[in-house]
Scaffold this active site. Sequence first.
Site, PDB file in Angstrom:
ATOM      1  N   SER A 153     -22.815 -46.164  63.045  1.00  0.00           N
ATOM      2  CA  SER A 153     -23.384 -47.259  62.359  1.00  0.00           C
ATOM      3  C   SER A 153     -23.858 -48.200  63.321  1.00  0.00           C
ATOM      4  CB  SER A 153     -22.063 -47.661  61.356  1.00  0.00           C
ATOM      5  OG  SER A 153     -22.595 -48.821  60.466  1.00  0.00           O
ATOM      6  N   ASP A 251     -26.110 -41.869  52.213  1.00  0.00           N
ATOM      7  CA  ASP A 251     -26.260 -43.171  53.118  1.00  0.00           C
ATOM      8  C   ASP A 251     -27.367 -43.871  52.677  1.00  0.00           C
ATOM      9  OD1 ASP A 251     -26.013 -45.242  54.868  1.00  0.00           O
ATOM     10  OD2 ASP A 251     -25.855 -43.965  56.698  1.00  0.00           O
ATOM     11  N   HIS A 281     -22.053 -43.127  54.021  1.00  0.00           N
ATOM     12  CA  HIS A 281     -21.964 -43.534  55.384  1.00  0.00           C
ATOM     13  C   HIS A 281     -20.586 -43.904  55.862  1.00  0.00           C
ATOM     14  CE1 HIS A 281     -23.681 -46.345  58.347  1.00  0.00           C
ATOM     15  NE2 HIS A 281     -22.582 -47.185  58.109  1.00  0.00           N
TER      16      HIS A 281
END
Length: 307
Positions: A153, A251, A281
């Site tokens: 991320s 995502d 995600h």
Amino acid sequence: MTLHPEIARFFAGLPTPPEGPLDPAAMRAEEESHVAPPDERLPLHAVDDMIAKTTAGEVPVRIYTPAEADEYGLIVYFHGGAFFLGSLETHDHVARSLADETGLKVVSVGYRRAPEAAFPAGLDDCYAVVRWAAAQGGALAWDGTTLAVAGDSSGGTFVAAVAAMAHDDGFDRITHQILYCPSLDLDFDVDRYPSLRENAVGYGVETAALKPFNAFYLDSGADPADPLVSPVKRPDLSGLPPALVVTAEHDPMRDEGELYGRRLREAGVEATVSRYAGAGHGFVQHFAWLPEYGRVFAQTRDFLGRR
């Protein structure tokens, strides 16, 4: 493919987020409350906390040694958390899995976070620890070959930015960059990428939440037009280390990660882009216990072993 049923059940059971401004302290405490106690964590040969004395200052790091050996390749790992969440504790299990599967020593970085630390403090910490790790040599039992940077991320943002900073500084020791569900474009115009609309609602991280979650970082001085903030905007990606870019089908940030991989290949850089079907995600942090997603660590091992 639809969202994996186990992931869908998890999201369905989450409480409705409280209204009003985000509270970093409360959100961090909530995250930390779910960390497994030490005796329930994946055992390794050694796990050591220390302070890395770097050019950016003293940075907490946690060093994971998978097995006893004379020397090791290194992975320097940057945790995710929208630049204000995440810690050495919340991502301890990710670092352990990386060390266990790859056989490399992992250095996890406890970088400074927004909003307490303004841009580029966290990024500077990450880059400084990479330089520190390379300079340690015998102290870390580094074998002088593999020196990978990895992150999930927002940690993936730092991976790409650190790789670019190293290239521009003429520091050529980084051998691989590994990005899990990276956030690589902090301009959150929903028309920039199809995935921002396709995966806008119902998959955990929602498109409408991206701007407020990253606001602490952006408000601290991080400019989305800056390639160190939005690495996919770097004009020239040539000369960067080979990359493994892992994305998730559901995502919102899927397409910017895949664009980074394509642009690397166009610039002559070896890049593997791997989309995990049915995932959202953060699956590397939250759902790697599912066999179809836990294989991401074996894929990482294989990617690192190709050179």
